[in-house]
Enzyme design. Sequence first.
Site, PDB file in Angstrom:
ATOM      1  N   GLY A  87     -15.181  62.784  61.132  1.00  0.00           N
ATOM      2  CA  GLY A  87     -16.164  63.474  60.286  1.00  0.00           C
ATOM      3  C   GLY A  87     -17.061  64.395  61.094  1.00  0.00           C
ATOM      4  O   GLY A  87     -17.367  64.125  62.253  1.00  0.00           O
ATOM      5  N   ARG A 151      -8.524  63.722  61.060  1.00  0.00           N
ATOM      6  CA  ARG A 151      -8.557  62.274  61.263  1.00  0.00           C
ATOM      7  C   ARG A 151      -7.217  61.670  61.697  1.00  0.00           C
ATOM      8  O   ARG A 151      -7.021  60.467  61.588  1.00  0.00           O
ATOM      9  CB  ARG A 151      -9.010  61.583  59.972  1.00  0.00           C
ATOM     10  CG  ARG A 151     -10.465  61.799  59.619  1.00  0.00           C
ATOM     11  CD  ARG A 151     -10.939  60.802  58.583  1.00  0.00           C
ATOM     12  NE  ARG A 151     -12.301  61.074  58.146  1.00  0.00           N
ATOM     13  CZ  ARG A 151     -13.385  60.699  58.809  1.00  0.00           C
ATOM     14  NH1 ARG A 151     -13.287  60.024  59.931  1.00  0.00           N
ATOM     15  NH2 ARG A 151     -14.596  60.984  58.334  1.00  0.00           N
ATOM     16  N   ASP A 182     -13.423  55.110  66.116  1.00  0.00           N
ATOM     17  CA  ASP A 182     -11.962  55.158  66.030  1.00  0.00           C
ATOM     18  C   ASP A 182     -11.385  56.214  66.974  1.00  0.00           C
ATOM     19  O   ASP A 182     -10.387  55.976  67.649  1.00  0.00           O
ATOM     20  CB  ASP A 182     -11.518  55.484  64.591  1.00  0.00           C
ATOM     21  CG  ASP A 182     -11.745  54.300  63.654  1.00  0.00           C
ATOM     22  OD1 ASP A 182     -11.637  53.147  64.114  1.00  0.00           O
ATOM     23  OD2 ASP A 182     -12.042  54.522  62.467  1.00  0.00           O
ATOM     24  N   LYS A 208     -19.746  60.705  68.973  1.00  0.00           N
ATOM     25  CA  LYS A 208     -20.151  61.473  67.799  1.00  0.00           C
ATOM     26  C   LYS A 208     -20.101  60.600  66.553  1.00  0.00           C
ATOM     27  O   LYS A 208     -19.200  59.784  66.422  1.00  0.00           O
ATOM     28  CB  LYS A 208     -19.194  62.655  67.637  1.00  0.00           C
ATOM     29  CG  LYS A 208     -19.267  63.371  66.320  1.00  0.00           C
ATOM     30  CD  LYS A 208     -17.954  63.404  65.537  1.00  0.00           C
ATOM     31  CE  LYS A 208     -17.549  62.086  64.979  1.00  0.00           C
ATOM     32  NZ  LYS A 208     -16.470  62.127  63.970  1.00  0.00           N
ATOM     33  N   THR A 209     -21.005  60.692  65.684  1.00  0.00           N
ATOM     34  CA  THR A 209     -20.929  60.253  64.286  1.00  0.00           C
ATOM     35  C   THR A 209     -22.325  60.195  63.689  1.00  0.00           C
ATOM     36  O   THR A 209     -23.243  59.646  64.306  1.00  0.00           O
ATOM     37  CB  THR A 209     -20.222  58.900  64.054  1.00  0.00           C
ATOM     38  OG1 THR A 209     -20.270  58.613  62.655  1.00  0.00           O
ATOM     39  CG2 THR A 209     -20.822  57.718  64.801  1.00  0.00           C
ATOM     40  N   ASP A 211     -23.065  58.406  61.431  1.00  0.00           N
ATOM     41  CA  ASP A 211     -23.279  57.024  60.986  1.00  0.00           C
ATOM     42  C   ASP A 211     -24.178  56.217  61.929  1.00  0.00           C
ATOM     43  O   ASP A 211     -24.738  55.197  61.525  1.00  0.00           O
ATOM     44  CB  ASP A 211     -21.940  56.289  60.857  1.00  0.00           C
ATOM     45  CG  ASP A 211     -20.998  56.977  59.881  1.00  0.00           C
ATOM     46  OD1 ASP A 211     -21.453  57.882  59.170  1.00  0.00           O
ATOM     47  OD2 ASP A 211     -19.812  56.596  59.844  1.00  0.00           O
TER      48      ASP A 211
HETATM   49  P1  FBP Z   1     -16.930  59.550  61.347  1.00  0.00           P
HETATM   50  O1  FBP Z   1     -17.029  58.078  61.523  1.00  0.00           O
HETATM   51  O2  FBP Z   1     -15.581  60.077  61.603  1.00  0.00           O
HETATM   52  O3  FBP Z   1     -17.970  60.261  62.128  1.00  0.00           O
HETATM   53  O4  FBP Z   1     -17.204  59.881  59.823  1.00  0.00           O
HETATM   54  C1  FBP Z   1     -18.444  59.813  59.241  1.00  0.00           C
HETATM   55  C2  FBP Z   1     -18.407  59.924  57.753  1.00  0.00           C
HETATM   56  O5  FBP Z   1     -19.271  60.971  57.382  1.00  0.00           O
HETATM   57  C3  FBP Z   1     -18.776  58.630  57.045  1.00  0.00           C
HETATM   58  O6  FBP Z   1     -20.175  58.467  56.963  1.00  0.00           O
HETATM   59  C4  FBP Z   1     -18.098  58.794  55.725  1.00  0.00           C
HETATM   60  O7  FBP Z   1     -17.835  57.550  55.108  1.00  0.00           O
HETATM   61  C5  FBP Z   1     -16.822  59.490  56.078  1.00  0.00           C
HETATM   62  O8  FBP Z   1     -17.107  60.235  57.248  1.00  0.00           O
HETATM   63  C6  FBP Z   1     -16.307  60.408  55.008  1.00  0.00           C
HETATM   64  O9  FBP Z   1     -15.047  60.841  55.358  1.00  0.00           O
HETATM   65  P2  FBP Z   1     -14.390  62.222  54.926  1.00  0.00           P
HETATM   66  O10 FBP Z   1     -14.995  63.268  55.800  1.00  0.00           O
HETATM   67  O11 FBP Z   1     -12.963  62.051  55.257  1.00  0.00           O
HETATM   68  O12 FBP Z   1     -14.700  62.442  53.506  1.00  0.00           O
END
Ligand code: FBP
Length: 558
Positions: A87, A151, A182, A208-209, A211
């Site tokens: 993400g 991803r 991941d 990075k994230t 979250d």
């Molecule tokens: P990462 O863990 O890859 O940084 O993703 C964060 C995130 O924004 C989460 O908070 C959310 O659940 C998910 O990505 C949403 O995924 P997508 O971008 O595939 O809709």
Amino acid sequence: MIKKSALQIARAAYKPKMPAVLSGKFKVEEGTATQSVANQDEVKALFPNIYGMPVLKFIADTDNSCSCGCAANIHPPVNVGVILSGGQAPGGHNVIAGIFDGIKVLNSESRLFGFILGPSGLVEHKYMELTADIVDEYRNTGGFDIIGSGRTKLEKKEQFDKGLEILRELKISALVIIGGDDSNTNACILAEYYASTGAGVQVIGCPKTIDGDLKNEMIEASFGFDTACKVYSEVIGNIQRDCNSSRKYWHFIKLMGRSASHIALECALQVQPNICIISEEVEAKGMSLDDIVNEIASVVARRAANGNDFGTVLIPEGLVEFCPAMKCLLAELNDFLANNEAEFKMIKRREKRAYIISKLSAENSKLYESLPEQVALQLTLDRDPHGNVQVSLIETEKLLAEMVQRKLYEWAKTGKYVGRFATQVHFFGYEGRCAAPSNYDADYCYSLGYTASCLISAGKTGYMSSVRNTTAPADEWIAGGIPITMMMNMEKRHGEMKPVIQKALVKLDDAPFKVYAAERDRWATETEYIYPGPIQYFGPAEVCDQPTITLKLEQGKV
Ligand code: FBP
């Protein structure tokens, strides 16, 4: 010619701050051997070449005349590849700018290649060279659009070998993977494979994230968390001002963050809502969905008794995974769907619910059947390539708003609740993931990228770039590298035990949660909203350069 906003133009000139040690002469200081956080024997067996490496720190070196810490004074040029994975998170472009500047300091002939749309770019040989004019266009901007993200999970030998072909062709000897838990797990697996086969390619990860769940003793924050929380807090603050003005709505606001509730908690600390649910507390107390609904309805009734038929409820995105009964249901669903994917895909949409009900164990089947149809279906949507339930697609905010409404309707019949209950639902996630990075993220990301280039020049592999002490002024930040295996444990994914970086959830005995827990009863009854306003890039440091409240509390700086 691409048009730019006045802010974009002004912001392009911003020079990110970085640890003072990286601007002078430095050397690598090695700590002692490390261990994985759990399952040491299993993790060691899976990563025999890179397990147990020491923590690294770059320290000033007054004797050495080389700015990167190596013994030689002249570096051969180095070709580096970079991948943005998972993400989006504010600041990714600055990580790339930091890597670029770092390898150019080593040798102006060094080159940087970006793989397009995430790890799949490496496997499919889709890449572009990131030259100075391209990198300059993206400095201090949000988004991952410089090369895009994806991803795809790098886990198979064929993928690694295919990747190696293009790395060899481009003479790339180091790869930086910018990603969350991941993706950094992928980085670690790749580092082990390339080390074990003598491929001559170093692999470095970057945390990075948005979250905020990729953190530990050594990695104090994942980049993007700061900016995303500030963006969400701004809009929640605006909603709170709106709701305090019209006094007629309860706003149910779901916040991104996947499993961990760090974003919801940080936003709560910034805006002081009436209610913030913390998934980790729900799990610790073994609360059911009905317990959560009772808790929210009680606050609504209490405020209504004071004439306040309005309020805000913050809901972490991953909540449903933390109610023990729901968790049990999801675990069975995950295993079932992993083993029966093809058959499930063949079932017609309108028959999917009945099909699942017929396949689950009696208890889970009953719970599944009790859920509103839409939510029940959302629980069976495709898992992401890492096997995670896509919690952003589950409309928990609607589920709770509806369930609270039903509860209040019942309470109204017995006089337990007297009031008017009207709701608005929101989901804030994508709005914040590509925001222009705050000064904190702009500086932190640039420093992480620059540090990655230093790890490369020091010949390291299987490390995550680390920048610590970030509640202090940037010149005092500590740069170094953390062995990725140190963060790993074994977890069940797609029905199998796999090595993964341990997610950092909200700890109920840590300062951020404790501070929230001490205040929440008052915030629930009174109206003590804070309106943080938009991120500021220019102005006094107390407005522009503050890290998150979470980080300050964790480091005892509040
Ligand atoms: P990462 O863990 O890859 O940084 O993703 C964060 C995130 O924004 C989460 O908070 C959310 O659940 C998910 O990505 C949403 O995924 P997508 O971008 O595939 O809709």
